[in-house]
Design a protein around this motif. Structure first.
Motif, mmCIF file in Angstrom:
data_model
loop_
_atom_site.group_PDB
_atom_site.id
_atom_site.type_symbol
_atom_site.label_atom_id
_atom_site.label_comp_id
_atom_site.label_asym_id
_atom_site.label_seq_id
_atom_site.Cartn_x
_atom_site.Cartn_y
_atom_site.Cartn_z
ATOM 1 N N GLY A 197 -1.604 13.190 -11.084
ATOM 2 C CA GLY A 197 -0.646 13.532 -9.999
ATOM 3 C C GLY A 197 -0.047 14.727 -9.826
ATOM 4 O O GLY A 197 0.270 15.622 -8.661
ATOM 5 N N VAL A 255 8.706 12.155 -3.160
ATOM 6 C CA VAL A 255 7.320 11.642 -3.211
ATOM 7 C C VAL A 255 6.960 11.611 -4.365
ATOM 8 O O VAL A 255 6.915 12.672 -5.160
ATOM 9 C CB VAL A 255 6.563 12.335 -2.089
ATOM 10 C CG1 VAL A 255 5.041 11.951 -2.181
ATOM 11 C CG2 VAL A 255 6.994 12.232 -0.700
ATOM 12 N N GLN A 277 -3.627 13.286 1.818
ATOM 13 C CA GLN A 277 -3.076 12.119 2.277
ATOM 14 C C GLN A 277 -1.681 11.895 2.128
ATOM 15 O O GLN A 277 -0.973 11.270 2.748
ATOM 16 C CB GLN A 277 -3.755 10.749 1.117
ATOM 17 C CG GLN A 277 -3.110 9.540 1.299
ATOM 18 C CD GLN A 277 -3.540 8.543 0.224
ATOM 19 O OE1 GLN A 277 -5.023 8.665 -0.309
ATOM 20 N NE2 GLN A 277 -3.035 7.547 -0.329
ATOM 21 N N VAL A 278 -1.174 12.845 1.003
ATOM 22 C CA VAL A 278 0.200 12.883 0.819
ATOM 23 C C VAL A 278 0.834 13.598 2.200
ATOM 24 O O VAL A 278 1.833 13.049 2.392
ATOM 25 C CB VAL A 278 0.590 13.958 -0.276
ATOM 26 C CG1 VAL A 278 2.158 14.299 -0.524
ATOM 27 C CG2 VAL A 278 0.033 13.036 -1.615
ATOM 28 N N LEU A 307 3.701 11.018 -7.293
ATOM 29 C CA LEU A 307 2.304 11.006 -7.410
ATOM 30 C C LEU A 307 1.824 10.388 -8.701
ATOM 31 O O LEU A 307 2.044 10.968 -9.838
ATOM 32 C CB LEU A 307 1.647 12.282 -7.232
ATOM 33 C CG LEU A 307 2.298 13.291 -5.807
ATOM 34 C CD1 LEU A 307 1.444 14.525 -5.619
ATOM 35 C CD2 LEU A 307 2.040 12.253 -4.410
ATOM 36 N N MET A 322 8.895 7.453 -2.316
ATOM 37 C CA MET A 322 7.797 6.874 -1.963
ATOM 38 C C MET A 322 6.613 7.408 -3.057
ATOM 39 O O MET A 322 6.368 8.306 -3.389
ATOM 40 C CB MET A 322 7.372 7.821 -0.561
ATOM 41 C CG MET A 322 5.675 7.226 0.092
ATOM 42 S SD MET A 322 5.670 7.814 1.762
ATOM 43 C CE MET A 322 4.919 9.344 1.301
ATOM 44 N N MET A 370 -6.652 13.725 -1.615
ATOM 45 C CA MET A 370 -5.486 13.029 -2.203
ATOM 46 C C MET A 370 -4.149 13.869 -1.615
ATOM 47 O O MET A 370 -3.161 13.232 -1.240
ATOM 48 C CB MET A 370 -5.199 13.052 -3.649
ATOM 49 C CG MET A 370 -6.149 12.050 -4.431
ATOM 50 S SD MET A 370 -6.197 12.061 -6.163
ATOM 51 C CE MET A 370 -7.481 10.959 -6.275
ATOM 52 N N MET A 420 2.610 7.020 -4.003
ATOM 53 C CA MET A 420 1.413 7.175 -3.400
ATOM 54 C C MET A 420 0.286 6.349 -4.054
ATOM 55 O O MET A 420 0.541 5.891 -5.404
ATOM 56 C CB MET A 420 0.794 8.700 -3.477
ATOM 57 C CG MET A 420 1.545 9.678 -2.538
ATOM 58 S SD MET A 420 1.679 9.149 -0.974
ATOM 59 C CE MET A 420 -0.041 9.280 -0.199
ATOM 60 N N ASP A 421 -0.424 5.606 -3.276
ATOM 61 C CA ASP A 421 -1.732 4.849 -3.867
ATOM 62 C C ASP A 421 -2.838 5.404 -3.375
ATOM 63 O O ASP A 421 -3.325 5.805 -2.375
ATOM 64 C CB ASP A 421 -1.409 3.405 -3.067
ATOM 65 C CG ASP A 421 -2.509 2.544 -3.785
ATOM 66 O OD1 ASP A 421 -3.399 3.029 -4.325
ATOM 67 O OD2 ASP A 421 -2.451 1.145 -3.452
ATOM 68 N N TRP A 422 -3.675 5.796 -4.480
ATOM 69 C CA TRP A 422 -4.801 6.723 -4.178
ATOM 70 C C TRP A 422 -6.024 5.716 -3.561
ATOM 71 O O TRP A 422 -7.032 6.306 -3.289
ATOM 72 C CB TRP A 422 -5.320 7.339 -5.247
ATOM 73 C CG TRP A 422 -4.369 8.196 -6.008
ATOM 74 C CD1 TRP A 422 -3.810 8.358 -7.229
ATOM 75 C CD2 TRP A 422 -3.439 9.409 -5.262
ATOM 76 N NE1 TRP A 422 -2.766 9.279 -7.450
ATOM 77 C CE2 TRP A 422 -2.400 9.922 -6.278
ATOM 78 C CE3 TRP A 422 -3.473 9.683 -4.056
ATOM 79 C CZ2 TRP A 422 -1.682 10.788 -5.857
ATOM 80 C CZ3 TRP A 422 -2.363 10.566 -3.612
ATOM 81 C CH2 TRP A 422 -1.611 11.440 -4.589
ATOM 82 N N ASP A 456 1.093 11.085 4.910
ATOM 83 C CA ASP A 456 2.042 9.940 4.737
ATOM 84 C C ASP A 456 3.581 10.199 4.692
ATOM 85 O O ASP A 456 4.483 9.622 5.059
ATOM 86 C CB ASP A 456 1.584 9.223 3.811
ATOM 87 C CG ASP A 456 0.091 8.563 4.116
ATOM 88 O OD1 ASP A 456 -0.304 8.473 5.142
ATOM 89 O OD2 ASP A 456 -0.453 7.867 2.994
ATOM 90 N N ALA A 457 3.694 11.380 4.144
ATOM 91 C CA ALA A 457 5.195 12.055 3.688
ATOM 92 C C ALA A 457 5.938 12.347 5.054
ATOM 93 O O ALA A 457 5.402 12.790 6.032
ATOM 94 C CB ALA A 457 5.031 13.054 2.640
#
Length: 238
Positions: A66, A7, A49-50, A9, A33, A46, A35-37, A53-54
């Motif tokens: 990040g 992942v 969110q990680v 950032l 992957m 944030m 991330m889009d903030w 989604d991760a």
């Protein structure tokens, strides 16, 4: 065992392009992957969110802002992070008094300029001291400006708020026990080598590798992609 999930950032006003050289180099062996903030306006949100989604477990790398998000992920759920890389970043909160007021005023002035003249015009001024002098005006500098142009003042405002309200991440460092890479550019005036050395020194329970890239400013992943990829290969195999 080498993780297959990575992942990535992005930092302030950066998008997937900031990690493109690493994704290209690693995509054959790792699910990457980025991330889009969006309009998320706090580092904790944030990090949440990680984690939402991760995959269940993953390697984690953060650049600039990040990197601060990565440390917040480490605070919230260290058991999910198999290894962590912190690039061109820091741990300290907004300073008190005059220094903090100066940082806030500088960031708000940039936001005002972006709102008046557009993100690219703001970026042409803001990005110049971020990169090595040899980069200014070249293809990498254009990549940075293009990233900024793809963003918006609303995103800028949200991420400025995230940085101005950033927590003190210093206590997180001592609790890191996984394989760790700490990397910066020799000429990174925003996040200098001595700041990264102090971070490594605070990681008592883990042997963290410190990498300082020569002829490199703040945008290490784009300025010196081959050197970053080499460091990542060592880190992912550690």
């Amino acid at each position: 065992m080498t993780t297959k999930n990575l992942v990535l950032l992005p930092g302030l006003m950066c998008d997937a392009a900031v990690w493109a050289p690493q994704v290209q180099a690693l995509s054959a062996t790792h699910h990457c992957m980025v991330m889009d903030w969006g309009l998320t306006d706090s580092l904790t949100a944030m990090a949440q969110q990680v984690l939402a989604d991760a995959p269940a477990t993953f390697a984690l790398a953060g650049h600039s802002m990040g990197g601060r998000v990565a440390l917040e992920v480490m605070r919230l759920a260290p058991e999910r992070v198999e290894r962590v890389a912190l690039l061109d970043t820091g741990v300290h909160p907004l300073a008190e008094g005059e220094a903090g007021a100066k940082e806030k005023a500088g960031r708000m002035a940039l936001l005002s300029h972006a709102q008046r003249a557009g993100m690219r015009a703001m970026g042409a001024m803001w990005a110049r001291p971020m990169v090595h002098p040899a980069v200014v005006g070249g293809p990498v500098f254009e990549q940075v400006l293009a990233m900024l142009e793809r963003s918006s003042p609303a995103q800028f405002a949200a991420q400025i708020n995230a940085l101005l309200t950033r927590p003190d991440a210093s206590p997180v460092l001592a609790g890191i026990t996984c394989a760790t890479l700490v990397l910066t550019g020799r000429q990174d005036a925003w996040s200098p080598p001595e700041q990264h050395q102090a971070m490594v020194d605070a990681m008592h329970a883990v042997r963290a590798e410190l990498v300082v890239l020569e002829d490199c400013g703040h945008m290490a992943t784009l300025e010196q992609p081959d050197a970053v990829n080499t460091a990542f290969a060592r880190w992912l195999a550690a």
